[in-house]
Design a protein around this motif. Structure first.
Motif, PDB file in Angstrom:
ATOM      1  N   UNK A 165       0.775  -1.242   0.000  1.00 14.67           N
ATOM      2  CA  UNK A 165       0.000   0.000   0.000  1.00 14.67           C
ATOM      3  C   UNK A 165       0.804   1.289   0.000  1.00 14.67           C
ATOM      4  N   UNK A 166       2.118   1.197  -0.238  1.00 16.08           N
ATOM      5  CA  UNK A 166       2.939   2.416  -0.251  1.00 16.08           C
ATOM      6  C   UNK A 166       2.525   3.343  -1.394  1.00 16.08           C
ATOM      7  N   UNK A 167       2.585   4.634  -1.130  1.00 11.58           N
ATOM      8  CA  UNK A 167       2.215   5.625  -2.152  1.00 11.58           C
ATOM      9  C   UNK A 167       3.432   6.131  -2.910  1.00 11.58           C
ATOM     10  N   UNK A 168       4.550   6.237  -2.183  1.00  9.05           N
ATOM     11  CA  UNK A 168       5.752   6.858  -2.733  1.00  9.05           C
ATOM     12  C   UNK A 168       6.927   5.945  -2.449  1.00  9.05           C
ATOM     13  N   UNK A 194       1.540   4.339  -8.310  1.00  6.78           N
ATOM     14  CA  UNK A 194       2.549   4.413  -7.245  1.00  6.78           C
ATOM     15  C   UNK A 194       3.686   5.317  -7.751  1.00  6.78           C
ATOM     16  N   UNK A 195       3.990   6.343  -6.961  1.00 11.80           N
ATOM     17  CA  UNK A 195       5.007   7.311  -7.384  1.00 11.80           C
ATOM     18  C   UNK A 195       6.399   6.887  -6.925  1.00 11.80           C
ATOM     19  N   UNK A 196       7.388   7.376  -7.642  1.00  6.67           N
ATOM     20  CA  UNK A 196       8.782   7.135  -7.252  1.00  6.67           C
ATOM     21  C   UNK A 196       9.446   8.465  -6.925  1.00  6.67           C
ATOM     22  N   UNK A 197       9.907   8.572  -5.698  1.00  5.61           N
ATOM     23  CA  UNK A 197      10.711   9.730  -5.294  1.00  5.61           C
ATOM     24  C   UNK A 197      12.147   9.234  -5.213  1.00  5.61           C
ATOM     25  N   UNK A 249      11.671   7.406 -15.287  1.00  4.46           N
ATOM     26  CA  UNK A 249      10.336   7.272 -14.714  1.00  4.46           C
ATOM     27  C   UNK A 249      10.172   7.720 -13.272  1.00  4.46           C
ATOM     28  N   UNK A 250      11.145   8.439 -12.729  1.00  3.74           N
ATOM     29  CA  UNK A 250      10.964   9.002 -11.386  1.00  3.74           C
ATOM     30  C   UNK A 250       9.987  10.169 -11.486  1.00  3.74           C
TER      31      UNK A 250
END
Ligand code: PBG
Length: 332
Positions: A165-168, A194-197, A249-250
């Motif tokens: 369930x992680x968002x970032x 789901x975003x990548x920081x 893709x970040x």
């Protein structure tokens, strides 16, 4: 272009500093609770909140208490929380299998936070160091940190976190090619939102010392991380890394550590205009706290001034252990 200024006394630059009202009116940068990501340490057990000795005021919490902490942060308006696990040494191996266990500490913490505080974004750290018997962010073979095999492991870790369930997702490992590999795997698995920081410009820094104590990685680590983390003398390389990660893709990028690298933050923001974050790391936090505890500086003022500096340097937000304290102050 800098307009020509009328000579003194027409231009008295002190005029606009003459009252609090005018200072507020002309202030270019402001710090808001919306700028904060709060890094937290989680551990096994029940009902445990233990202090991290090198980071006064910072706790390791057991998973059952992390939901309540997140709920408080959410109520204070903090938009995101970032999880770091203090992993039992018995679970650390050379292949780091615990990293992608769906029920590992980090993944249990993600689920606990999601259940308790559904509106706070959950960020993770992706690197093998908490699970590695050798303390490195990557898999070690014959003394070498191997890139591609590590990326395969990191992708499994990213998928398990997304599943929980992680968002970032926050890849902090500095391997080559990991963003493209993770992004591809996330798409294939249907985790399109789901975003990548990316910890894209992460330096081999001595400022991480207290953190390695906090996650219990100091003991295992032999040597340093200089073959994957950046050389502190470099600046152009940071731009190449950021460009590469954005292209792979970040969604957001990070410069780390913070205060000693504000020139990098500014260059990154000016060059790419992408959402840019800085990590005010454990050593920066510890320095401010130590001086404040000795009465040598006003800790609260230095905290706010240091965080404002990140905003002034162009950052959109800051990962900071001070987040709850700042939120409380800003709420008044
Ligand atoms: C793991 C990781 C580190 C930090 C965040 N993720 C330590 C390291 O790279 O050795 C440091 C954070 C801090 O010092 O506050 N790769």
């Amino acid at each position: 272009m800098r307009p020509t200024q009328a000579p003194f006394p027409a231009t008295r630059l002190r005029r606009l500093r003459s009252s609090d009202a005018l200072r507020r009116l002309t202030r270019q940068t402001s710090l808001s609770v919306d700028d904060l990501i709060w890094p937290v340490f989680v551990r096994d057990g029940e009902g445990i909140e233990e202090p991290v000795s090198s980071m006064p005021g910072v706790l390791r919490r057991s998973v059952d208490l992390i939901g309540a902490a997140a709920r408080e942060a959410q109520a204070m308006g903090i938009p995101a929380i970032c999880i770091f696990p203090y992993t039992d040494p018995a679970l650390k191996t050379e292949l780091c299998e615990e990293a992608w266990n769906p029920d590992n500490l980090a993944n249990r913490a993600i689920r606990a936070i999601k259940a308790a505080a559904p509106d706070i974004a959950v960020m993770t750290d992706i690197a093998l160091d908490p699970y590695n018997a050798l303390g490195h962010d990557g898999i070690v073979r014959d003394g070498i940190i191997v890139n591609d095999e590590t990326v395969d492991a990191l992708v499994k870790m990213a998928l398990a976190q997304a599943e929980a369930g992680a968002d970032l997702l926050g890849p902090s490992d500095m391997m080559d090619g990991r963003i493209a590999a993770m992004r591809g795997a996330l798409e294939t698995a249907g985790h399109t939102d789901v975003s990548i920081l990316s910890y894209a410009a992460k330096y081999a820094s001595a400022f991480y010392g207290p953190f390695r104590d906090a996650v219990g990685a100091s003991g295992a680590l032999k040597g340093d991380k200089k073959t994957y983390q950046m050389d502190p003398g470099n600046s152009d390389e940071a731009l190449r890394l950021i460009e590469r990660d954005l292209r792979e893709g970040a969604d957001m990028v990070m410069v780390k550590p913070g205060l000693a690298y504000l020139d990098i933050c500014r260059r990154v923001k000016d060059t790419f205009g992408a959402p840019t974050y800085a990590y005010q790391v454990s050593g920066e936090y510890a320095m401010i706290e130590a001086a404040a505890q000795n009465g040598w500086i006003d800790g609260e003022k230095v905290m706010l001034e240091s965080l404002m500096a990140f905003k002034r340097a162009g950052c959109d937000g800051i990962l900071t252990y001070f987040a709850p304290r700042v939120a409380q102050l800003l709420q008044g």
